[in-house]
Design a protein around this motif. Sequence first.
Motif, PDB file in Angstrom:
ATOM      1  N   THR A 144       0.825  -1.209   0.000  1.00 45.68           N
ATOM      2  CA  THR A 144       0.000   0.000   0.000  1.00 45.68           C
ATOM      3  C   THR A 144       0.860   1.261   0.000  1.00 45.68           C
ATOM      4  N   TYR A 145       2.122   1.124   0.447  1.00 43.29           N
ATOM      5  CA  TYR A 145       3.031   2.266   0.492  1.00 43.29           C
ATOM      6  C   TYR A 145       4.002   2.274  -0.683  1.00 43.29           C
ATOM      7  N   THR A 146       4.503   1.100  -1.058  1.00 46.48           N
ATOM      8  CA  THR A 146       5.571   1.056  -2.057  1.00 46.48           C
ATOM      9  C   THR A 146       5.090   1.422  -3.455  1.00 46.48           C
ATOM     10  N   LYS A 147       3.798   1.282  -3.720  1.00 47.62           N
ATOM     11  CA  LYS A 147       3.283   1.658  -5.041  1.00 47.62           C
ATOM     12  C   LYS A 147       3.558   3.123  -5.339  1.00 47.62           C
ATOM     13  N   SER A 148       3.449   3.949  -4.317  1.00 49.27           N
ATOM     14  CA  SER A 148       3.652   5.391  -4.537  1.00 49.27           C
ATOM     15  C   SER A 148       5.123   5.745  -4.712  1.00 49.27           C
ATOM     16  N   PHE A 149       6.022   4.925  -4.159  1.00 49.81           N
ATOM     17  CA  PHE A 149       7.453   5.238  -4.260  1.00 49.81           C
ATOM     18  C   PHE A 149       8.072   4.700  -5.547  1.00 49.81           C
ATOM     19  N   ASN A 150       7.490   3.616  -6.092  1.00 48.15           N
ATOM     20  CA  ASN A 150       7.979   3.035  -7.341  1.00 48.15           C
ATOM     21  C   ASN A 150       9.482   2.778  -7.286  1.00 48.15           C
ATOM     22  N   ASN A 151       9.904   2.092  -6.205  1.00 48.56           N
ATOM     23  CA  ASN A 151      11.317   1.775  -6.004  1.00 48.56           C
ATOM     24  C   ASN A 151      11.562   0.331  -6.451  1.00 48.56           C
ATOM     25  N   PRO A 152      12.284   0.114  -7.573  1.00 50.52           N
ATOM     26  CA  PRO A 152      12.455  -1.244  -8.101  1.00 50.52           C
ATOM     27  C   PRO A 152      13.079  -2.223  -7.107  1.00 50.52           C
ATOM     28  N   MET A 153      14.080  -1.761  -6.346  1.00 54.91           N
ATOM     29  CA  MET A 153      14.736  -2.666  -5.401  1.00 54.91           C
ATOM     30  C   MET A 153      13.767  -3.096  -4.299  1.00 54.91           C
ATOM     31  N   MET A 154      12.980  -2.151  -3.807  1.00 54.15           N
ATOM     32  CA  MET A 154      12.022  -2.479  -2.763  1.00 54.15           C
ATOM     33  C   MET A 154      10.933  -3.407  -3.302  1.00 54.15           C
ATOM     34  N   ASN A 155      10.417  -3.108  -4.504  1.00 52.00           N
ATOM     35  CA  ASN A 155       9.386  -3.950  -5.096  1.00 52.00           C
ATOM     36  C   ASN A 155       9.902  -5.357  -5.368  1.00 52.00           C
ATOM     37  N   GLY A 156      11.154  -5.446  -5.822  1.00 52.72           N
ATOM     38  CA  GLY A 156      11.748  -6.754  -6.065  1.00 52.72           C
ATOM     39  C   GLY A 156      11.895  -7.563  -4.784  1.00 52.72           C
ATOM     40  N   ARG A 157      12.229  -6.862  -3.713  1.00 54.40           N
ATOM     41  CA  ARG A 157      12.381  -7.543  -2.422  1.00 54.40           C
ATOM     42  C   ARG A 157      11.041  -8.093  -1.926  1.00 54.40           C
ATOM     43  N   ILE A 158       9.969  -7.327  -2.163  1.00 54.12           N
ATOM     44  CA  ILE A 158       8.639  -7.785  -1.758  1.00 54.12           C
ATOM     45  C   ILE A 158       8.252  -9.046  -2.529  1.00 54.12           C
ATOM     46  N   THR A 159       8.393  -9.005  -3.847  1.00 51.48           N
ATOM     47  CA  THR A 159       7.973 -10.157  -4.641  1.00 51.48           C
ATOM     48  C   THR A 159       8.834 -11.388  -4.344  1.00 51.48           C
ATOM     49  N   PHE A 160      10.121 -11.173  -4.036  1.00 54.21           N
ATOM     50  CA  PHE A 160      10.967 -12.319  -3.684  1.00 54.21           C
ATOM     51  C   PHE A 160      10.518 -12.918  -2.346  1.00 54.21           C
ATOM     52  N   SER A 161      10.159 -12.054  -1.382  1.00 57.18           N
ATOM     53  CA  SER A 161       9.663 -12.550  -0.096  1.00 57.18           C
ATOM     54  C   SER A 161       8.337 -13.275  -0.270  1.00 57.18           C
ATOM     55  N   MET A 162       7.515 -12.783  -1.178  1.00 56.19           N
ATOM     56  CA  MET A 162       6.253 -13.471  -1.468  1.00 56.19           C
ATOM     57  C   MET A 162       6.516 -14.866  -2.034  1.00 56.19           C
ATOM     58  N   ALA A 163       7.550 -14.960  -2.861  1.00 62.49           N
ATOM     59  CA  ALA A 163       7.931 -16.272  -3.399  1.00 62.49           C
ATOM     60  C   ALA A 163       8.314 -17.222  -2.267  1.00 62.49           C
ATOM     61  N   GLN A 164       9.063 -16.702  -1.282  1.00 60.12           N
ATOM     62  CA  GLN A 164       9.457 -17.524  -0.135  1.00 60.12           C
ATOM     63  C   GLN A 164       8.233 -17.964   0.673  1.00 60.12           C
ATOM     64  N   ALA A 165       7.265 -17.054   0.820  1.00 68.16           N
ATOM     65  CA  ALA A 165       6.046 -17.394   1.557  1.00 68.16           C
ATOM     66  C   ALA A 165       5.253 -18.474   0.829  1.00 68.16           C
ATOM     67  N   HIS A 166       5.149 -18.355  -0.482  1.00 71.93           N
ATOM     68  CA  HIS A 166       4.471 -19.398  -1.266  1.00 71.93           C
ATOM     69  C   HIS A 166       5.209 -20.726  -1.139  1.00 71.93           C
ATOM     70  N   TYR A 167       6.542 -20.658  -1.169  1.00 75.49           N
ATOM     71  CA  TYR A 167       7.354 -21.877  -1.046  1.00 75.49           C
ATOM     72  C   TYR A 167       7.108 -22.551   0.302  1.00 75.49           C
ATOM     73  N   ASN A 168       7.030 -21.739   1.370  1.00 75.00           N
ATOM     74  CA  ASN A 168       6.777 -22.297   2.700  1.00 75.00           C
ATOM     75  C   ASN A 168       5.440 -23.027   2.767  1.00 75.00           C
ATOM     76  N   ASN A 169       4.478 -22.573   1.939  1.00 75.13           N
ATOM     77  CA  ASN A 169       3.150 -23.204   1.912  1.00 75.13           C
ATOM     78  C   ASN A 169       3.044 -24.288   0.838  1.00 75.13           C
ATOM     79  N   SER A 170       4.196 -24.594   0.220  1.00 74.44           N
ATOM     80  CA  SER A 170       4.249 -25.601  -0.857  1.00 74.44           C
ATOM     81  C   SER A 170       3.420 -25.206  -2.065  1.00 74.44           C
ATOM     82  N   ASP A 171       3.250 -23.887  -2.268  1.00 73.70           N
ATOM     83  CA  ASP A 171       2.550 -23.389  -3.457  1.00 73.70           C
ATOM     84  C   ASP A 171       3.593 -23.146  -4.548  1.00 73.70           C
ATOM     85  N   TRP A 172       4.036 -24.242  -5.184  1.00 79.54           N
ATOM     86  CA  TRP A 172       5.194 -24.167  -6.064  1.00 79.54           C
ATOM     87  C   TRP A 172       4.970 -23.248  -7.257  1.00 79.54           C
ATOM     88  N   GLY A 173       3.802 -23.327  -7.856  1.00 79.83           N
ATOM     89  CA  GLY A 173       3.518 -22.491  -9.024  1.00 79.83           C
ATOM     90  C   GLY A 173       3.538 -21.011  -8.692  1.00 79.83           C
TER      91      GLY A 173
END
Length: 293
Positions: A252-281
Motif C-alpha cells: 500500500t506504500y511502495t506503489k507510490s514510491f515506485n522503487n524497483p529494489m524495494m518492489n523486487g524484495r517484496i515479490t521475492f519474499s512473497m515467493a518464499q512465503a508461497h514456497y513455505n506453503n508448498s505453493d510451487w507455481g
Amino acid sequence: AQSLNLEVTDNLKKSFHQKMEIDNNAYLLFLKGKSYANHMSGANDLEKSKKLIKDALDIDDNFPEAYASLGYTYQLLGEFDDAEEMLEEALELAKENNDPEILSLVDNNMGILYKATGKIKKSISFFEKALKYQKNVNDRYIQAHIYNNMSQCHSRLGDIDLAINLILRAQKIYADFEDSEKLGAAYGMLGNTYKSKGDTKSSIKYHSMAKSIFLKEKMFYSYAHSLILQSEVYLLVNDNDNAWKNLNESLTYTKSFNNPMMNGRITFSMAQAHYNNSDWGDALDSIEDSIDV
C-alpha cells in the motif's frame, strides 16, 4: 502535500555546524532540501530535495555541507557517479576552509556512499576519519550517526558483536537527544543485525519498535522498508501469517514510491512465503516477478 516551514536562525545554523558565512536564502533552501531527503514521506521527495539543494548552490556555491547533502540525495536516487562528484566537491571545499565539523560530515557521507556501492573497507576508512575529526569537535549527535553507519559495515564483514555494540552506542545518544526518527533507524538496524546473529526474537522486537516510530512520524518509506525487513524474519521462523500481513501492508506504500529494489524484495519474499506453503507455481511466478522488477 508536505509543508515545511523553516526559519534560518543563528541557533539553527549552529546546530547544523555551519560556521562560514552562508547566504540565508541559500541556507533555508538547503534545510528544506535536506529535510525532504531525511523524511521521505512522498514519492517525489528526493527530486524535491535535489532541486532545492541545487537552488541553494546556485545562490551560494561556497557551501560544502550543501554539496555533501546533494551527494547523499543522489546516492538515495541510485545516481552514484553524481553522488561521488558532489562529495568530492564538498571535501575539497571543506579542506580549503579547514573546518573539522564539515570534514567529519563529508567523510561520513563518503562512507555512506561507499557502503551503498559495496566498498565496505573503503567505507570504514572514511567513517574512521570522520570519528577522528570528532575528537576535536566532540559532537555526540554526529558521532551517533557515524556509529550507526559503521555498524552496518562491520555487520557485513561478519563482526556482529561489534556491530551491535556500535548501534547501542548510537541508540543511547539518540535517546538522550530525544530524536525519535533516528532512534527508529537505530532500532531497525538492531533488527537487521540480530537477524544476522540468528536471534530472530530480538530481530522481530526491534523491527516492531522501528515500525511504531516510523508510522507515528509519517516516515512512510522507512515504515514500508521495516515491514519488508520484518517479513523476512517472520519467513525464517515459518510465521507466514505475519509475513503476509507485513508484505500486503507494504504494498500500500511502495506503489507510490515506485522503487524497483524495494518492489523486487517484496515479490521475492512473497515467493518464499508461497514456497513455505508448498505453493510451487505461485512461488515460481513471484520469483519471475522479482526478476522482472
